[in-house]
Design a protein around this motif. Structure first.
Motif, short mmCIF file in Angstrom:
data_model
loop_
_atom_site.label_atom_id
_atom_site.label_comp_id
_atom_site.label_asym_id
_atom_site.label_seq_id
_atom_site.Cartn_x
_atom_site.Cartn_y
_atom_site.Cartn_z
N HIS A 299 -0.01 8.96 -5.45
CA HIS A 299 -0.19 10.30 -4.89
C HIS A 299 1.09 11.11 -4.84
N GLU B 224 0.84 -1.21 0.00
CA GLU B 224 0.00 0.00 0.00
C GLU B 224 0.87 1.25 0.00
N GLY C 113 -6.68 3.18 2.54
CA GLY C 113 -5.29 2.73 2.47
C GLY C 113 -4.56 2.88 3.79
N ASN D 122 0.68 4.10 -2.82
CA ASN D 122 0.46 5.51 -2.51
C ASN D 122 1.60 6.37 -3.04
MG LIG Z 1 -3.91 4.35 -0.90
#
Ligand SMILES: [Mg+2]
Ligand SMILES: Nc1ncnc2c1ncn2[C@@H]1O[C@H](COP(=O)(O)OP(=O)(O)OP(=O)(O)O)[C@@H](O)[C@H]1O
Length: 419
Positions: free
Chosen positions: A319, A311, A363, A315
């Motif tokens: 992101h 995860e 998440g 991310n």
């Molecule tokens: Mg996430």
């Protein structure tokens, strides 16, 4: 009970026992009424020519102490306790107040000032002469307060009942809090698995399905193709290569998604495989560095750590726009720490967590929940501009049998063998 002749004691105790039994049954069925409880106690009192107050108090105490009381659903248990007090203790009314000032239950003729008396009691101030309060202590703090409205002459009889009742209420409130926490955990785990399934669907859509579509197209072109044998050979070789890529892609998917494969492999092998696949698939450098002792982790711990790292990688890519991620895992005698640092754009953690909770993103919450369920902790450190570090720590754990075996073995004593 001192006024009962010895020959009648057994009969009286039997009557009280069956009275308490009947009240518990009515409570279990949600049919306990104050009038019914009082009538039952008065029947016993008149049959034995005893003082009504004393018999009622005895019946109340026996019912509160019955083994079935703690098994009632928590809310019903709380209501039953308050109703029993109002019916059988020498009080006008009984009520239970939460530490926040909410009335949890009330029965009998409770006065309008019960709330302010409860608030005063919660703040440690005494009530006045016509009121008795009993704190409900739970997990080391006052979680609620019982307010019994009774003249001072009834206080001695009320005191023991109030203490017993407070104990029952504390148990019920603790059980309710635990059930509540379990429900919340279950909800977030179900939501997390649904999101994981959705992610699996995206992964399959973007990976294998695209390859299969391309294979279909090439096969059709091959069928329509009027080219010579060497040309067809070349095309067939291309198809083989794509099939091999498809197989590799599917293997990667199962490797990251099927927990049993993670559970069987050593942690460093799972992390290295995951990092290599992730890096290749997304054009990111993922370096894994392991140090110390990573042996002896339980399958659940290995699965949790691999999932947390996965995860964190996702991310970092989605992101942070990271191009470089370092995964550092270190184990020692006490536990294992996995730290994932990415060179992406970073984020304001508090704001992002609040937004994630609003949007139902799971998440970071899921990572933390996984680790917390195993008794560990998760820390997120980031700021706009980056870098971002996610650190999970899990303590080593060995099953009680193994721990007992190693203690006994080191003491030179025989070790019991259990199946
Ligand atoms: Mg996430
Ligand atoms: N490594 C990171 N770099 C930059 N921002 C991040 C990083 N990790 C998390 N965030 C921020 O925190 C938010 C919450 O992340 P979280 O993983 O909980 O949810 P999500 O990734 O948005 O959705 P989900 O993981 O449920 O698919 C993200 O939306 C993002 O704004």
């Amino acid at each position: 009970m001192a006024t009962v002749a010895a020959s009648e004691t057994t009969a009286l105790f039997a009557a009280l026992r069956s009275g308490a039994d009947a009240l518990c049954r009515l409570a279990e069925e949600g049919r306990l009424s104050e009038e019914g409880a009082r009538a039952l106690a008065d029947e016993v009192a008149s049959a034995f020519g005893l003082d009504g107050d004393v018999v009622r108090a005895e019946l109340c105490s026996r019912t509160l102490g019955d083994a079935r009381m703690p098994a009632l659903p928590p809310r019903l248990a709380v209501e039953t306790v308050v109703r029993l007090l109002a019916a059988l203790a020498p009080v006008r009314g009984a009520s239970l107040w939460a530490s926040g000032g909410d009335c949890l239950s009330a029965a009998g003729r409770t006065s309008a000032e019960a709330r302010s008396l409860a608030t005063a009691a919660l703040a440690g101030r005494a009530g006045h002469g016509d009121v008795m309060t009993a704190p409900v202590r739970s997990w080391g703090r006052t979680a609620a307060v019982l307010v019994l409205e009774a003249p001072p002459s009834a206080h001695p009889l009320c005191r023991d009942l109030a203490a017993e009742a407070a104990g029952s209420v504390a148990l019920a409130l603790e059980r309710e809090a635990l059930l509540d926490r379990n429900r919340q955990r279950e909800r977030s785990l179900v939501e997390a698995s649904e999101r994981r399934l959705a992610r699996l669907a995206f992964d399959i859509h973007d990976g294998p399905i695209q390859i299969v579509a391309a294979l279909g197209l090439e096969l059709r072109l091959l069928g329509d193709d009027g080219s010579d044998a060497p040309g067809r050979d070349r095309a067939l070789r291309g198809l083989h290569e794509r099939l091999a890529a498809l197989e590799a892609e599917l293997r990667e998917l199962t490797q990251t998604l099927e927990p049993t494969s993670i559970a069987r492999r050593p942690l460093d092998a799972s992390l290295a495989g995951q990092a290599e696949a992730f890096g290749r698939q997304h054009g990111i450098t993922v370096a894994v560095e392991t140090a110390g002792d990573l042996e002896g982790l339980t399958p659940s711990q290995r699965i949790a750590l691999v999932r947390v790292v996965h995860e964190a990688l996702t991310n970092a890519r989605d992101h942070g726009g990271a191009t470089d991620v370092r995964v550092a895992v270190r184990g020692d005698r006490r536990g294992v720490t996995a730290r994932v640092t990415d060179n992406g754009g970073g984020f304001d953690v508090a704001t992002a967590l609040a937004a994630a909770a609003r949007k139902g993103r799971l998440g970071l919450v899921g990572m933390s929940e996984r680790v917390r369920l195993l008794g560990g902790r998760l820390e997120v450190e980031s700021r706009p501009g980056g870098p971002t570090t996610i650190e999970a720590y899990l303590e080593r754990w060995s099953p009680p049998a193994a721990a007992a075996a190693s203690t006994a073995a080191s003491a030179g004593r025989p070790v019991p063998v259990t199946a």
